[in-house]
Every structure is written in C-alpha cells, then in structure tokens.
Design an enzyme around this catalytic site. Structure first.
Site, PDB file in Angstrom:
ATOM      1  N   ASP A  43       0.823  -1.213   0.000  1.00  0.00           N
ATOM      2  CA  ASP A  43       0.000   0.000   0.000  1.00  0.00           C
ATOM      3  C   ASP A  43       0.863   1.272   0.000  1.00  0.00           C
ATOM      4  O   ASP A  43       1.748   1.431   0.851  1.00  0.00           O
ATOM      5  CB  ASP A  43      -0.908  -0.025   1.239  1.00  0.00           C
ATOM      6  CG  ASP A  43      -2.025   1.006   1.152  1.00  0.00           C
ATOM      7  OD1 ASP A  43      -1.722   2.209   0.997  1.00  0.00           O
ATOM      8  OD2 ASP A  43      -3.199   0.607   1.231  1.00  0.00           O
ATOM      9  N   ARG A  45       0.304   4.121   0.912  1.00  0.00           N
ATOM     10  CA  ARG A  45       0.140   5.035   2.047  1.00  0.00           C
ATOM     11  C   ARG A  45       0.913   4.601   3.284  1.00  0.00           C
ATOM     12  O   ARG A  45       0.816   5.246   4.341  1.00  0.00           O
ATOM     13  CB  ARG A  45      -1.363   5.151   2.394  1.00  0.00           C
ATOM     14  CG  ARG A  45      -2.199   5.721   1.250  1.00  0.00           C
ATOM     15  CD  ARG A  45      -3.660   5.460   1.482  1.00  0.00           C
ATOM     16  NE  ARG A  45      -3.950   4.012   1.524  1.00  0.00           N
ATOM     17  CZ  ARG A  45      -5.155   3.492   1.783  1.00  0.00           C
ATOM     18  NH1 ARG A  45      -6.169   4.284   2.026  1.00  0.00           N
ATOM     19  NH2 ARG A  45      -5.320   2.186   1.794  1.00  0.00           N
ATOM     20  N   HIS A  97      -1.655  -2.806   8.286  1.00  0.00           N
ATOM     21  CA  HIS A  97      -2.323  -1.528   8.522  1.00  0.00           C
ATOM     22  C   HIS A  97      -3.838  -1.689   8.475  1.00  0.00           C
ATOM     23  O   HIS A  97      -4.357  -2.501   7.720  1.00  0.00           O
ATOM     24  CB  HIS A  97      -1.864  -0.483   7.492  1.00  0.00           C
ATOM     25  CG  HIS A  97      -2.247  -0.829   6.078  1.00  0.00           C
ATOM     26  ND1 HIS A  97      -3.299  -0.233   5.432  1.00  0.00           N
ATOM     27  CD2 HIS A  97      -1.745  -1.733   5.208  1.00  0.00           C
ATOM     28  CE1 HIS A  97      -3.406  -0.736   4.205  1.00  0.00           C
ATOM     29  NE2 HIS A  97      -2.485  -1.655   4.044  1.00  0.00           N
TER      30      HIS A  97
HETATM   31 CO    CO Z   1      -2.635  -3.232   2.728  1.00  0.00          CO
END
Ligand code: CO
Length: 210
Positions: A43, A45, A97
């Site tokens: 990801d 982020r 996350h």
């Molecule tokens: Co992820």
C-alpha cells in the site's frame, strides 16, 4: 508527466544530500548493516522509512499485498534468508495496517483472478478465527480484527521457518514483532511478538536437526 517529476526530484534530493553531507553516498555505497527486516504491505500510504523516520541503510524491506509470509514464496524466503543469515538482522517487523484492501478483498466473495491464490492465505486465517470474527457485528471492526489476526499469523509463520529457528539456535536472534499502522492518525501499535527460542503453538512445527 508524473514520471518526469520523479526523476527531477531525485536529482534535487541527491544534490541536497551532498550539500548537507559531502560523504553521504560514499559512506553508504560500500556497506549495508541494517538491524531490522521490515515486512509490510505494498500500500502506497504506508512507506516504512517515512513512518518510522529510518534512514537509508537502517531497514531491509520486503513488501507485498497484505504483508504476507507465505512459506512457499521464493521472493519472501530469499529476502528472509539473506536478512537473517548474511545481514544477521536482530529484529523482524511484520507491519500491517488498518483499512488494508488486500485483507478486505479476502473477506469478500468476489473472484478477482490470480490474486485469489494469494488471498486464500488470508481466508484461511479467517477460518481459524471465524468464531471470534463472526461475533463482531460491525463490518469495520471485524475487518480490523482480521487485519490484526493476519499480522499475528504472519509473525507465527516466520517463527515456523527453518531459517529463523536455526538463527535462534545459533545466535539467539531475531526477535519477531507484529505491528499495525493506523492510516487515520499515522500511529503504529504493537500487537504481538515472539522472542528467540520461544516454542511454537504446536511442536510439529519445531525442527530438531538444525
Ligand atoms: Co494493505
């Protein structure tokens, strides 16, 4: 073009680094001695070095969809073996996350093509803990709990490898940690850890001849 911006920013970054420290690249070029292997989600982020303020040379990084440790994944196993046996990292961190799209997809019933095979591993984690998960009525809370349980499972998967068990026996490292990052406030929470030499959840996973 976006890719041109990347190249330009790279040039100004390298220039700025040299201005603040003329030996910066010379020092890094010959040696890497990270003490940490980070296994995180792909990801965009969750950039490991930014959220932990670690510098180049400090963490060895492997990322894949939903921060998985799959015992037949040659890519992960190659990274793990190099990090443990050559770099001799002292800590391995599995950092997932909240809001992870990979885990969310695994909780759903849509066929998504080849990634079905990857997500199957997370569906198995769901099945191991289905009683606990199905008692959670709120969808978001259930997803977040599966995200946590999946991280814990991957920490256990690392401990089940002969690579980690041999290192525990020979030099009493690495310590393995399960962390979860909260996209909403940027804070990492610790979930679970396994110290060197800890026994497995079942002795069938322990190798005697390492
Ligand atoms: Co992820």
């Amino acid at each position: 073009m976006i890719y041109e911006r990347l190249l330009q920013d790279n040039k100004s970054w390298a220039k700025a680094k040299l201005q603040e420290d003329p030996d910066y690249f010379e020092r890094l070029v010959n040696v890497q001695t990270p003490e940490i292997l980070w296994i995180g989600c792909s990801d965009s982020r969750v950039p490991p070095d930014q959220i932990t303020q670690t510098k180049p040379g400090e963490i060895f990084i492997h990322r894949n969809v939903a921060n998985m440790v799959v015992h037949t994944d040659l890519n992960l196993l190659s990274v793990l073996q190099y990090a443990v046996e050559v770099l001799k990292v002292k800590h391995i961190i599995v950092c997932g996350h909240y809001g992870c799209g990979g885990v969310k997809a695994a909780m759903g019933r849509n066929s998504l093509g080849i990634i079905n095979k990857w997500l199957r591993n997370i569906k198995d984690v769901y099945r191991f803990h289905s009683d606990e998960l199905e008692a959670i009525k709120d969808d978001q809370n259930r997803l977040n709990r599966l995200i946590e349980l999946n991280i814990i499972e991957q920490v256990n998967n690392l401990a089940k490898t002969s690579i980690v068990q041999r290192a525990w026996k020979e030099w009493d490292a690495p310590h393995i940690h399960g962390w979860v990052y909260n996209l909403a406030d940027g804070i990492i929470h610790t979930l679970f850890d396994i110290a060197p030499g800890t026994h497995m959840e079942h002795p069938i996973y322990e190798y005697d001849n390492l």
